[in-house]
Scaffold this motif. Structure first.
Motif, PDB file in Angstrom:
ATOM      1  N   GLU A  15    -162.006 -45.143 -12.676  1.00 13.26           N
ATOM      2  CA  GLU A  15    -160.886 -45.284 -11.754  1.00 13.26           C
ATOM      3  C   GLU A  15    -159.832 -44.289 -12.222  1.00 13.26           C
ATOM      4  OE1 GLU A  15    -159.879 -49.414 -10.118  1.00 13.26           O
ATOM      5  OE2 GLU A  15    -160.645 -49.767 -12.145  1.00 13.26           O
ATOM      6  N   ILE A  16    -159.427 -43.409 -11.330  1.00 12.31           N
ATOM      7  CA  ILE A  16    -158.461 -42.368 -11.692  1.00 12.31           C
ATOM      8  C   ILE A  16    -157.117 -42.710 -11.045  1.00 12.31           C
ATOM      9  CG2 ILE A  16    -157.946 -39.902 -11.598  1.00 12.31           C
ATOM     10  CD1 ILE A  16    -161.096 -39.604 -11.214  1.00 12.31           C
ATOM     11  N   PHE A  17    -156.115 -43.005 -11.871  1.00 15.14           N
ATOM     12  CA  PHE A  17    -154.814 -43.446 -11.379  1.00 15.14           C
ATOM     13  C   PHE A  17    -153.856 -42.282 -11.135  1.00 15.14           C
ATOM     14  CE2 PHE A  17    -156.715 -47.046 -13.481  1.00 15.14           C
ATOM     15  CZ  PHE A  17    -156.492 -48.062 -12.567  1.00 15.14           C
ATOM     16  N   HIS A  18    -153.938 -41.248 -11.967  1.00 12.77           N
ATOM     17  CA  HIS A  18    -153.122 -40.058 -11.748  1.00 12.77           C
ATOM     18  C   HIS A  18    -153.711 -38.915 -12.554  1.00 12.77           C
ATOM     19  CE1 HIS A  18    -151.043 -39.899 -15.657  1.00 12.77           C
ATOM     20  NE2 HIS A  18    -151.090 -41.206 -15.623  1.00 12.77           N
ATOM     21  N   GLU A  19    -153.265 -37.705 -12.238  1.00  8.75           N
ATOM     22  CA  GLU A  19    -153.681 -36.498 -12.950  1.00  8.75           C
ATOM     23  C   GLU A  19    -152.448 -35.788 -13.491  1.00  8.75           C
ATOM     24  OE1 GLU A  19    -156.676 -35.501 -13.631  1.00  8.75           O
ATOM     25  OE2 GLU A  19    -157.908 -36.749 -12.328  1.00  8.75           O
ATOM     26  N   GLY A  20    -151.471 -36.569 -13.925  1.00  7.38           N
ATOM     27  CA  GLY A  20    -150.234 -36.014 -14.451  1.00  7.38           C
ATOM     28  C   GLY A  20    -149.070 -36.135 -13.492  1.00  7.38           C
ATOM     29  N   GLY A  21    -149.348 -36.435 -12.232  1.00  7.75           N
ATOM     30  CA  GLY A  21    -148.297 -36.637 -11.241  1.00  7.75           C
ATOM     31  C   GLY A  21    -148.051 -38.120 -11.036  1.00  7.75           C
ATOM     32  N   PRO A  22    -147.520 -38.496  -9.881  1.00  6.25           N
ATOM     33  CA  PRO A  22    -147.247 -39.906  -9.630  1.00  6.25           C
ATOM     34  C   PRO A  22    -148.529 -40.735  -9.576  1.00  6.25           C
ATOM     35  CG  PRO A  22    -146.806 -38.565  -7.666  1.00  6.25           C
ATOM     36  CD  PRO A  22    -147.157 -37.628  -8.771  1.00  6.25           C
ATOM     37  N   VAL A  23    -148.393 -42.007  -9.923  1.00  5.56           N
ATOM     38  CA  VAL A  23    -149.531 -42.925  -9.875  1.00  5.56           C
ATOM     39  C   VAL A  23    -149.913 -43.163  -8.416  1.00  5.56           C
ATOM     40  CG1 VAL A  23    -150.308 -45.270 -10.407  1.00  5.56           C
ATOM     41  CG2 VAL A  23    -148.921 -44.010 -12.062  1.00  5.56           C
ATOM     42  N   ALA A  24    -151.194 -43.046  -8.118  1.00  4.28           N
ATOM     43  CA  ALA A  24    -151.687 -43.226  -6.754  1.00  4.28           C
ATOM     44  C   ALA A  24    -151.602 -44.693  -6.338  1.00  4.28           C
ATOM     45  CB  ALA A  24    -153.132 -42.759  -6.661  1.00  4.28           C
ATOM     46  N   GLU A  25    -151.296 -44.928  -5.062  1.00  3.14           N
ATOM     47  CA  GLU A  25    -151.296 -46.301  -4.549  1.00  3.14           C
ATOM     48  C   GLU A  25    -152.677 -46.922  -4.695  1.00  3.14           C
ATOM     49  OE1 GLU A  25    -149.688 -47.089  -0.661  1.00  3.14           O
ATOM     50  OE2 GLU A  25    -148.173 -45.527  -0.918  1.00  3.14           O
ATOM     51  N   VAL A  26    -153.701 -46.139  -4.395  1.00  2.00           N
ATOM     52  CA  VAL A  26    -155.088 -46.585  -4.537  1.00  2.00           C
ATOM     53  C   VAL A  26    -155.785 -45.595  -5.466  1.00  2.00           C
ATOM     54  CG1 VAL A  26    -157.271 -46.990  -3.333  1.00  2.00           C
ATOM     55  CG2 VAL A  26    -155.098 -47.538  -2.199  1.00  2.00           C
ATOM     56  N   PRO A  27    -156.284 -46.050  -6.603  1.00  4.82           N
ATOM     57  CA  PRO A  27    -156.945 -45.107  -7.511  1.00  4.82           C
ATOM     58  C   PRO A  27    -158.230 -44.547  -6.898  1.00  4.82           C
ATOM     59  CG  PRO A  27    -157.211 -47.354  -8.295  1.00  4.82           C
ATOM     60  CD  PRO A  27    -156.288 -47.413  -7.122  1.00  4.82           C
ATOM     61  N   ARG A  28    -158.561 -43.339  -7.280  1.00  5.79           N
ATOM     62  CA  ARG A  28    -159.831 -42.763  -6.862  1.00  5.79           C
ATOM     63  C   ARG A  28    -160.919 -43.337  -7.745  1.00  5.79           C
ATOM     64  NH1 ARG A  28    -162.768 -37.045  -6.976  1.00  5.79           N
ATOM     65  NH2 ARG A  28    -163.890 -37.332  -5.028  1.00  5.79           N
ATOM     66  N   ARG A  29    -162.010 -43.715  -7.122  1.00  7.16           N
ATOM     67  CA  ARG A  29    -163.137 -44.258  -7.880  1.00  7.16           C
ATOM     68  C   ARG A  29    -164.308 -43.281  -7.807  1.00  7.16           C
ATOM     69  NH1 ARG A  29    -164.636 -49.410  -5.439  1.00  7.16           N
ATOM     70  NH2 ARG A  29    -163.671 -48.586  -3.563  1.00  7.16           N
ATOM     71  N   ARG A  30    -164.944 -43.075  -8.959  1.00  6.97           N
ATOM     72  CA  ARG A  30    -166.156 -42.263  -9.049  1.00  6.97           C
ATOM     73  C   ARG A  30    -167.170 -43.039  -9.877  1.00  6.97           C
ATOM     74  NH1 ARG A  30    -164.314 -36.374 -11.295  1.00  6.97           N
ATOM     75  NH2 ARG A  30    -164.291 -37.559 -13.217  1.00  6.97           N
ATOM     76  N   ALA A  31    -168.440 -42.850  -9.545  1.00  7.92           N
ATOM     77  CA  ALA A  31    -169.492 -43.475 -10.342  1.00  7.92           C
ATOM     78  C   ALA A  31    -170.719 -42.570 -10.344  1.00  7.92           C
ATOM     79  CB  ALA A  31    -169.856 -44.851  -9.791  1.00  7.92           C
ATOM     80  N   ALA A  32    -171.454 -42.640 -11.430  1.00  8.68           N
ATOM     81  CA  ALA A  32    -172.716 -41.917 -11.553  1.00  8.68           C
ATOM     82  C   ALA A  32    -173.764 -42.885 -12.071  1.00  8.68           C
ATOM     83  CB  ALA A  32    -172.569 -40.737 -12.513  1.00  8.68           C
ATOM     84  N   ALA A  33    -174.949 -42.819 -11.482  1.00 10.89           N
ATOM     85  CA  ALA A  33    -176.092 -43.602 -11.956  1.00 10.89           C
ATOM     86  C   ALA A  33    -177.145 -42.611 -12.415  1.00 10.89           C
ATOM     87  CB  ALA A  33    -176.626 -44.504 -10.854  1.00 10.89           C
ATOM     88  N   MET A  34    -177.637 -42.816 -13.635  1.00  7.93           N
ATOM     89  CA  MET A  34    -178.594 -41.891 -14.243  1.00  7.93           C
ATOM     90  C   MET A  34    -179.845 -42.643 -14.669  1.00  7.93           C
ATOM     91  SD  MET A  34    -175.773 -40.062 -16.676  1.00  7.93           S
ATOM     92  CE  MET A  34    -174.826 -41.590 -16.802  1.00  7.93           C
ATOM     93  N   ALA A  35    -180.973 -41.978 -14.535  1.00 12.03           N
ATOM     94  CA  ALA A  35    -182.237 -42.515 -15.041  1.00 12.03           C
ATOM     95  C   ALA A  35    -182.909 -41.431 -15.872  1.00 12.03           C
ATOM     96  CB  ALA A  35    -183.150 -42.935 -13.899  1.00 12.03           C
ATOM     97  N   VAL A  36    -183.370 -41.817 -17.044  1.00 13.26           N
ATOM     98  CA  VAL A  36    -184.149 -40.917 -17.881  1.00 13.26           C
ATOM     99  C   VAL A  36    -185.607 -41.336 -17.718  1.00 13.26           C
ATOM    100  CG1 VAL A  36    -184.581 -40.075 -20.212  1.00 13.26           C
ATOM    101  CG2 VAL A  36    -182.262 -40.655 -19.509  1.00 13.26           C
ATOM    102  N   VAL A  37    -186.428 -40.395 -17.232  1.00 14.91           N
ATOM    103  CA  VAL A  37    -187.825 -40.690 -16.924  1.00 14.91           C
ATOM    104  C   VAL A  37    -188.741 -39.709 -17.653  1.00 14.91           C
ATOM    105  CG1 VAL A  37    -187.171 -41.560 -14.643  1.00 14.91           C
ATOM    106  CG2 VAL A  37    -187.968 -39.204 -14.861  1.00 14.91           C
TER     107      VAL A  37
END
Length: 194
Positions: A15-37
């Motif tokens: 969850e990314i709340f800010h990048e040095g500027g003001p705090v976002a009203e809604v944080p940006r969400r990122r996700a990664a799913a990995m499989a090692v096969v």
């Protein structure tokens, strides 16, 4: 039919709340799913690889489902995606290219009517290698607010005879995006590659 037995699955969410500027009203969400096969082609040259893409379709669906769950389960909130692969050093770059169809189409199937190309990266890498998975909007490739990358990797892979396959999804634009261009709200029905 080649087999790609799974050694490990990992899911990373942010969850990314800010990048040095003001705090976002809604944080940006990122996700990664990995499989090692296991890489059934490691250590040898195989002329016909394309049929192996079908064998990876269940893995694409599994990782897509894990991503959707990690991002709260509401596919309507997910508006960005990307994919990638790290091939262990006994394999070749083309083994990572096996992921294009099963990874990309699995996300499209689970997200509904996504129109944009799924950004992708792949490389051959040693144990513990990282990969920057490119991210873009699911319905239009030129939505600048969603251009991003997410670094992924697993500390104990890929081993030389393995492949790390990754899918990534996002909710919302970059925090503090202000580079203009096509806005997500202005996407028209066939802007997928525009």
């Amino acid at each position: 039919m080649p087999e790609f037995p799974i050694r490990k699955v990992a899911v990373l969410s942010e969850e990314i709340f800010h990048e040095g500027g003001p705090v976002a009203e809604v944080p940006r969400r990122r996700a990664a799913a990995m499989a090692v096969v296991r890489n059934p082609f490691a250590g040898r040259y195989v002329e016909d690889l394309q049929s192996a893409m079908d064998d990876l379709k269940p893995l694409g669906l599994l990782l897509s489902d894990k991503l959707i769950a990690a991002l709260g389960g509401d596919v309507k909130q997910i508006d960005g995606y990307g994919k990638g692969a790290i091939v262990g050093i006994a394999g070749e770059l083309e083994h990572g290219a096996l992921w294009h169809v099963p990874g990309g189409y699995a996300m499209r199937e689970r997200l509904g009517d996504a129109k944009a190309i799924v950004p992708s990266a792949k490389k051959v890498g040693a144990f513990g290698s990282k990969l920057d998975v490119p991210l873009g909007h699911i319905n239009a490739a030129y939505v600048r607010s969603h251009f991003d990358a997410m670094e992924v990797g697993i500390s104990d892979g890929p081993r030389p005879d393995e492949i790390l396959f990754c899918l990534a999804m996002t909710c919302g634009p970059r925090v503090h995006n202000r580079m203009g261009g096509l806005a997500a709200a202005d996407i028209k029905a066939w802007d997928g590659l525009r």
